[in-house]
Every structure is written in C-alpha cells, then in structure tokens.
Design a protein around this motif. Structure first.
Motif, PDB file in Angstrom:
ATOM      1  N   ILE A  38      36.884  58.948 -19.105  1.00  0.00           N
ATOM      2  CA  ILE A  38      36.452  57.833 -18.365  1.00  0.00           C
ATOM      3  C   ILE A  38      35.899  56.727 -19.589  1.00  0.00           C
ATOM      4  O   ILE A  38      36.006  55.378 -19.346  1.00  0.00           O
ATOM      5  N   GLU A  39      35.256  57.195 -20.351  1.00  0.00           N
ATOM      6  CA  GLU A  39      34.482  56.344 -21.700  1.00  0.00           C
ATOM      7  C   GLU A  39      35.742  55.571 -22.171  1.00  0.00           C
ATOM      8  O   GLU A  39      35.574  54.439 -22.173  1.00  0.00           O
ATOM      9  N   ALA A  40      36.892  56.284 -22.490  1.00  0.00           N
ATOM     10  CA  ALA A  40      37.913  55.530 -22.862  1.00  0.00           C
ATOM     11  C   ALA A  40      38.588  54.363 -22.150  1.00  0.00           C
ATOM     12  O   ALA A  40      38.861  53.313 -22.838  1.00  0.00           O
ATOM     13  N   LEU A  41      38.327  54.608 -20.974  1.00  0.00           N
ATOM     14  CA  LEU A  41      38.956  53.265 -19.771  1.00  0.00           C
ATOM     15  C   LEU A  41      37.883  52.192 -20.075  1.00  0.00           C
ATOM     16  O   LEU A  41      38.323  51.212 -20.083  1.00  0.00           O
ATOM     17  N   PHE A  42      36.500  52.686 -20.205  1.00  0.00           N
ATOM     18  CA  PHE A  42      35.742  51.411 -20.237  1.00  0.00           C
ATOM     19  C   PHE A  42      35.885  50.865 -21.704  1.00  0.00           C
ATOM     20  O   PHE A  42      35.772  49.526 -21.781  1.00  0.00           O
ATOM     21  N   LYS A  90      38.669  50.526 -23.267  1.00  0.00           N
ATOM     22  CA  LYS A  90      39.846  49.552 -23.110  1.00  0.00           C
ATOM     23  C   LYS A  90      39.437  48.136 -22.445  1.00  0.00           C
ATOM     24  O   LYS A  90      40.204  47.237 -22.702  1.00  0.00           O
ATOM     25  N   TYR A  91      38.547  48.206 -21.699  1.00  0.00           N
ATOM     26  CA  TYR A  91      37.940  46.875 -21.005  1.00  0.00           C
ATOM     27  C   TYR A  91      36.786  46.361 -21.946  1.00  0.00           C
ATOM     28  O   TYR A  91      36.258  45.343 -21.201  1.00  0.00           O
ATOM     29  N   ASP A  92      36.322  46.910 -22.890  1.00  0.00           N
ATOM     30  CA  ASP A  92      35.590  46.343 -23.555  1.00  0.00           C
ATOM     31  C   ASP A  92      34.083  46.490 -23.003  1.00  0.00           C
ATOM     32  O   ASP A  92      33.314  45.448 -23.218  1.00  0.00           O
ATOM     33  N   VAL A  93      33.936  47.573 -22.365  1.00  0.00           N
ATOM     34  CA  VAL A  93      32.513  47.546 -21.502  1.00  0.00           C
ATOM     35  C   VAL A  93      31.822  48.575 -22.146  1.00  0.00           C
ATOM     36  O   VAL A  93      32.358  49.685 -22.252  1.00  0.00           O
ATOM     37  N   PRO A  94      30.587  48.715 -22.621  1.00  0.00           N
ATOM     38  CA  PRO A  94      29.928  49.893 -23.047  1.00  0.00           C
ATOM     39  C   PRO A  94      29.708  50.817 -22.043  1.00  0.00           C
ATOM     40  O   PRO A  94      29.050  50.459 -20.682  1.00  0.00           O
ATOM     41  N   PHE A  95      29.991  51.903 -22.085  1.00  0.00           N
ATOM     42  CA  PHE A  95      30.169  52.848 -20.975  1.00  0.00           C
ATOM     43  C   PHE A  95      28.603  53.431 -20.990  1.00  0.00           C
ATOM     44  O   PHE A  95      27.947  53.923 -21.906  1.00  0.00           O
ATOM     45  N   VAL A  96      28.084  53.355 -19.711  1.00  0.00           N
ATOM     46  CA  VAL A  96      26.761  54.113 -19.570  1.00  0.00           C
ATOM     47  C   VAL A  96      26.847  55.408 -18.563  1.00  0.00           C
ATOM     48  O   VAL A  96      27.409  55.040 -17.432  1.00  0.00           O
ATOM     49  N   SER A  97      26.708  56.500 -19.478  1.00  0.00           N
ATOM     50  CA  SER A  97      26.752  57.570 -18.495  1.00  0.00           C
ATOM     51  C   SER A  97      26.055  57.776 -17.401  1.00  0.00           C
ATOM     52  O   SER A  97      24.773  57.705 -17.448  1.00  0.00           O
ATOM     53  N   PRO A  98      26.443  58.280 -16.224  1.00  0.00           N
ATOM     54  CA  PRO A  98      25.499  58.375 -15.200  1.00  0.00           C
ATOM     55  C   PRO A  98      24.588  59.892 -15.249  1.00  0.00           C
ATOM     56  O   PRO A  98      23.622  59.998 -14.578  1.00  0.00           O
ATOM     57  N   LYS A  99      24.989  60.463 -16.103  1.00  0.00           N
ATOM     58  CA  LYS A  99      24.440  61.941 -16.323  1.00  0.00           C
ATOM     59  C   LYS A  99      23.379  61.868 -17.505  1.00  0.00           C
ATOM     60  O   LYS A  99      22.849  62.876 -17.829  1.00  0.00           O
ATOM     61  N   GLY A 100      23.104  60.488 -17.803  1.00  0.00           N
ATOM     62  CA  GLY A 100      21.951  60.253 -18.831  1.00  0.00           C
ATOM     63  C   GLY A 100      22.418  60.628 -20.229  1.00  0.00           C
ATOM     64  O   GLY A 100      23.585  61.077 -20.529  1.00  0.00           O
TER      65      GLY A 100
END
Ligand code: ARG
Length: 221
Positions: free
Chosen positions: A205-209, A211-221
């Motif tokens: 999931i993080e890799a997909l973010f 790809k779109y240049d969006v910093p990934f914020v995990s819902p699991k903290g």
C-alpha cells in the motif's frame, strides 16, 4: 462492480480517456485480481455513492470514504488503509491563516461529505456543491472565503489552480479511509481485511502512495 466519484485525486480521478485512475483504483485492482473477479467501475457524484451501496446498485463504494459510526449503521466497512484529515484551502492572498479565522466565514464543501458535517457543526456559513470542482470554483470566484476538503485532495487540486490558492497547514480532523459494502457482507469484508493486513505490513500500500508522490500515513499508527 464499484461505485465511485472520480473527482478526488490522487485517490480517483478521470484520465484523458474518460477512465478512472488513482490510488484507490490500484488497490481495488489488486483486490479484484486476488479474488479472481472483474473490476467494473460506475461513476457518480459523491452523495450517491453510499446510498447506492445500501440499495445494492453495486458491490463496493470507493471514494476516499471516511469510516465513521454514523455510516457504519448503514454499511459494512473494511478496515482503514490510510489516515487523512480535513484541510482548509484559501486564495493565496487571503487573510485566513488557521482554523480559528474561519469563524463566521463562508466556506464551500462537497455535499454529503465529512467536510460538510464538520463545517456545519462548527457553525460556518456552508455552501455545499455536488462536485468537488464546483466547491473549488466557488473559492476561485470569491463566492466563499475558504474551501474545506480532505488534505491530499486539497494539495492536488490546489496545485492545479496556478498559484491562485494555497492549503493551510493545519490538520483538523482524523479521516480513516475504507471501502464500503452493503450490510451483511461480513465474510467478503473479512477476506479483504486479510489482504489489506498483508499489504499494509509488506509495504504494498505504501508503495502505491509513493507512486503518486503522497506521503503514506498508516491507519495503524
Ligand atoms: N472523506 C470524505 C468523506 O468521506 C470526502 C470524500 C469525497 N469523495 C469523493 N470522491 N469526492 O466524506
């Protein structure tokens, strides 16, 4: 069959061929490949997405949908795969610099969103628009003082206004995104939750973010 409102980049937006692309589309493609089902996309305004899920018009609602208790009464949700927030977009020369400055101001939002709910609850003068782009246009034309919309979408769409607008740096709410199913979809949701668990843990999931240049914020903290 997926119901979505493709006015929410980078999660879902229209491409040049009239197709829908974005982070959520890619996650859903992975899910469908794993389940061995074909992905069919239906487009609509956001305020029709959840009612259509409840009415059984399609199998999944996918639109950067925030999971909350009110919506969980009428739909089953997967676990969240991302944590967003509401952001304030203003004109570049606006005197508004933070949430406190919105007091008594005119604000545009998209109909039936958590932004609408949030702004009403805060007592702002709310103008609601069916399409996100119209909420943005209301700001550009000076009909409203600010536009409240999910943070990553705010950054994406504000960047498309050629410097006319800016996004204020204040996270106002917590918006966990998930996929919506009709009530009683427990076993399918459980199956998809397992996939999301795997992909949240292994970086898919993080890799997909990325790809779109969006910093990934995990819902699991
Ligand atoms: N996260 C917000 C909500 O659930 C906004 C979603 C808007 N989605 C869209 N595709 N326009 O209310």
């Amino acid at each position: 069959v997926i119901g979505t409102s493709p006015d929410f980049p980078p999660f879902e937006s229209l491409n040049a061929n009239g197709g829908v692309e974005g982070i959520e589309i890619e996650i859903m493609e992975l899910i469908c490949a794993d389940l061995g089902v074909e992905l069919v996309i239906k487009q609509m305004d956001f305020d029709s997405v959840l009612p259509g899920v409840q009415a059984g018009k399609y199998d999944v609602g996918m639109s950067g949908i925030t999971i909350n208790a009110k919506r969980q009464k009428n739909a089953d949700f997967t676990q969240p795969y991302f944590l967003a927030s509401q952001a304030i977009v203003v004109k570049s020369d606006s005197p508004i610099t933070c949430k406190a400055d919105l007091e008594g101001k005119k604000v545009s939002v998209q109909t039936a969103t958590t932004a609408e709910e949030y702004c009403m609850a805060n007592g702002y003068q709310v103008s609601a628009f069916q399409a996100n782009n119209d909420a943005c246009s209301a700001l550009l034309s000076g009909k409203v003082d600010a536009w409240v919309v999910d943070n990553e979408v705010a950054l994406d769409l504000s960047a498309q206004t050629d410097g006319a607008t800016k996004v204020l740096d204040e996270a106002m709410t917590s918006e966990p995104y998930g996929f919506a199913f009709a009530k009683g979809s427990d076993s399918l949701v459980a199956e998809i939750d397992k996939l999301l668990d795997k992909w949240l843990a292994d970086g898919t999931i993080e890799a997909l973010f990325d790809k779109y240049d969006v910093p990934f914020v995990s819902p699991k903290g």
